[in-house]
Scaffold this motif. Structure first.
Motif, PDB file in Angstrom:
ATOM      1  N   ILE A   1     131.980  30.001 128.840  1.00 44.46           N
ATOM      2  CA  ILE A   1     132.079  31.442 128.613  1.00 44.46           C
ATOM      3  C   ILE A   1     133.567  31.751 128.486  1.00 44.46           C
ATOM      4  CG2 ILE A   1     131.455  33.734 129.418  1.00 44.46           C
ATOM      5  CD1 ILE A   1     129.015  31.976 129.158  1.00 44.46           C
ATOM      6  N   ALA A   2     134.046  32.007 127.276  1.00 41.14           N
ATOM      7  CA  ALA A   2     135.474  32.184 127.040  1.00 41.14           C
ATOM      8  C   ALA A   2     135.772  33.598 126.537  1.00 41.14           C
ATOM      9  CB  ALA A   2     135.978  31.150 126.028  1.00 41.14           C
ATOM     10  N   ASP A   3     136.564  34.311 127.303  1.00 41.53           N
ATOM     11  CA  ASP A   3     136.990  35.665 126.932  1.00 41.53           C
ATOM     12  C   ASP A   3     138.522  35.656 126.856  1.00 41.53           C
ATOM     13  OD1 ASP A   3     137.129  38.342 126.408  1.00 41.53           O
ATOM     14  OD2 ASP A   3     136.673  38.986 128.450  1.00 41.53           O
ATOM     15  N   PRO A   4     139.082  35.099 125.781  1.00 40.82           N
ATOM     16  CA  PRO A   4     140.527  34.898 125.690  1.00 40.82           C
ATOM     17  C   PRO A   4     141.254  36.187 125.301  1.00 40.82           C
ATOM     18  CG  PRO A   4     139.512  34.239 123.652  1.00 40.82           C
ATOM     19  CD  PRO A   4     138.385  34.664 124.562  1.00 40.82           C
ATOM     20  N   PRO A   5     142.594  36.167 125.334  1.00 38.83           N
ATOM     21  CA  PRO A   5     143.342  37.268 124.725  1.00 38.83           C
ATOM     22  C   PRO A   5     142.894  37.447 123.276  1.00 38.83           C
ATOM     23  CG  PRO A   5     144.810  35.843 125.965  1.00 38.83           C
ATOM     24  CD  PRO A   5     143.476  35.151 125.931  1.00 38.83           C
ATOM     25  N   TYR A   6     142.853  38.707 122.820  1.00 38.83           N
ATOM     26  CA  TYR A   6     142.309  38.991 121.487  1.00 38.83           C
ATOM     27  C   TYR A   6     143.365  39.031 120.384  1.00 38.83           C
ATOM     28  CZ  TYR A   6     137.834  40.389 123.614  1.00 38.83           C
ATOM     29  OH  TYR A   6     136.637  40.424 124.281  1.00 38.83           O
ATOM     30  N   PHE A   7     144.637  39.045 120.725  1.00 40.74           N
ATOM     31  CA  PHE A   7     145.763  39.120 119.799  1.00 40.74           C
ATOM     32  C   PHE A   7     145.963  40.533 119.239  1.00 40.74           C
ATOM     33  CE2 PHE A   7     147.785  38.745 115.570  1.00 40.74           C
ATOM     34  CZ  PHE A   7     149.019  38.275 115.986  1.00 40.74           C
ATOM     35  N   ASN A   8     146.873  41.250 119.875  1.00 43.45           N
ATOM     36  CA  ASN A   8     147.328  42.564 119.410  1.00 43.45           C
ATOM     37  C   ASN A   8     146.221  43.615 119.326  1.00 43.45           C
ATOM     38  OD1 ASN A   8     149.810  41.395 119.246  1.00 43.45           O
ATOM     39  ND2 ASN A   8     149.949  41.407 117.012  1.00 43.45           N
ATOM     40  N   VAL A   9     145.198  43.472 120.155  1.00 48.60           N
ATOM     41  CA  VAL A   9     144.159  44.498 120.265  1.00 48.60           C
ATOM     42  C   VAL A   9     144.470  45.407 121.442  1.00 48.60           C
ATOM     43  CG1 VAL A   9     141.709  44.930 120.683  1.00 48.60           C
ATOM     44  CG2 VAL A   9     142.402  43.099 119.135  1.00 48.60           C
TER      45      VAL A   9
END
Length: 262
Positions: free
Chosen positions: A27-35
């Motif tokens: 289950i991976a909830d990584p940084p979304y990049f500039n969101v």
């Protein structure tokens, strides 16, 4: 392999320490990049290309440690004009086996916009490792209310009404659009993380892709939702978190949850 313990460290470095084919679900909830533009961890990459390269490295490690019949769930979100996750999904599906795309309907919108529709969903890309996967479809049935069950049972086309009743009482099968309210306002689950996911959502992903005793991996543990959900579902877990503040929150949340469970 450390189980049921928050590992404070960099996801990519810690993933490399795990054995091949050692977890059933990711289950991976990584940084979304500039969101989330106010969060340093979401704006640390100078270019989309740098972010995509980083993601492909940790996803490859997650697939390496995943069992052959396991599933890898990857959360993603689009910003107002930021669409890097679309490119990430495309590139990942060229490198790995696509299994599904789940839409998390947050039930309420966020970031009101004047020139387009108000966004209300996030995406969960699901990758698999082998041809056959473990999937417990019955574990995520959605209950019918009593009135709906009564109405269906009045349909005379069904010959075996007892079997029909048993099926209805188990509920309908969930679709790949999961409508679960996001954590807003004074929600008691909220514990200080700006992109915290609801416990009910993570529990569904764990219960459909694992059996009791299967190991669940979260390489970006954040406030600890995956760990809490895994323990409630009877699954051991591995949680990696690089931020000391969030790791502390996760540990305290687990401590409180364990007291409640006992």
């Amino acid at each position: 392999m450390k189980l049921n313990t928050v590992i404070k460290g960099d996801a990519l470095k810690e993933l490399k320490k795990l054995p091949n084919a050692s977890v059933q679900a990711v289950i991976a909830d990584p940084p979304y990049f500039n969101v989330l533009e106010d969060e340093a961890w979401d704006t640390q990459w100078k270019t989309p290309e740098a972010y995509l390269a980083w993601c492909k490295r940790w996803v490859a490690e997650c697939l390496r440690v995943l069992k052959d019949d396991g599933l890898c769930f990857i959360f993603g979100q689009l910003g107002k004009r930021e669409h890097t996750f679309i490119h990430l999904m495309s590139q990942l599906c060229l490198q790995h086996a696509y299994h599904d795309l789940i839409i998390w309907d947050r039930a309420v919108g966020y970031n009101e916009r004047r020139d387009s529709f108000t966004p209300q969903y996030e995406m969960i890309l699901v990758l698999r490792k082998g041809e056959k996967v473990k999937f417990n479809k019955k574990s995520v049935r959605i209950p019918y209310d009593a009135e709906t069950i009564s109405a269906y049972l009045r349909d005379t086309r069904y010959k075996n009404m007892e079997a029909r009743k048993a099926h209805l009482e188990e509920g309908k099968f969930a679709t790949n659009i999961l409508r679960i309210p996001s954590l807003k306002g004074l929600n008691k689950e909220k514990c200080g993380h700006p992109s915290q996911k609801p416990l009910a959502l993570i529990s569904k992903l764990i219960s459909c892709s694992t059996d009791a005793g299967d190991v669940v991996l979260d390489p970006f543990l954040g406030s600890g939702t995956t760990a809490v959900a895994a323990e409630k579902e009877g699954r051991p877990w591995i949680g990696i978190e690089c931020d000391a503040t969030y790791a502390k929150i996760a540990r305290q949340r687990l401590k409180t949850s364990r007291i409640t469970l006992s």
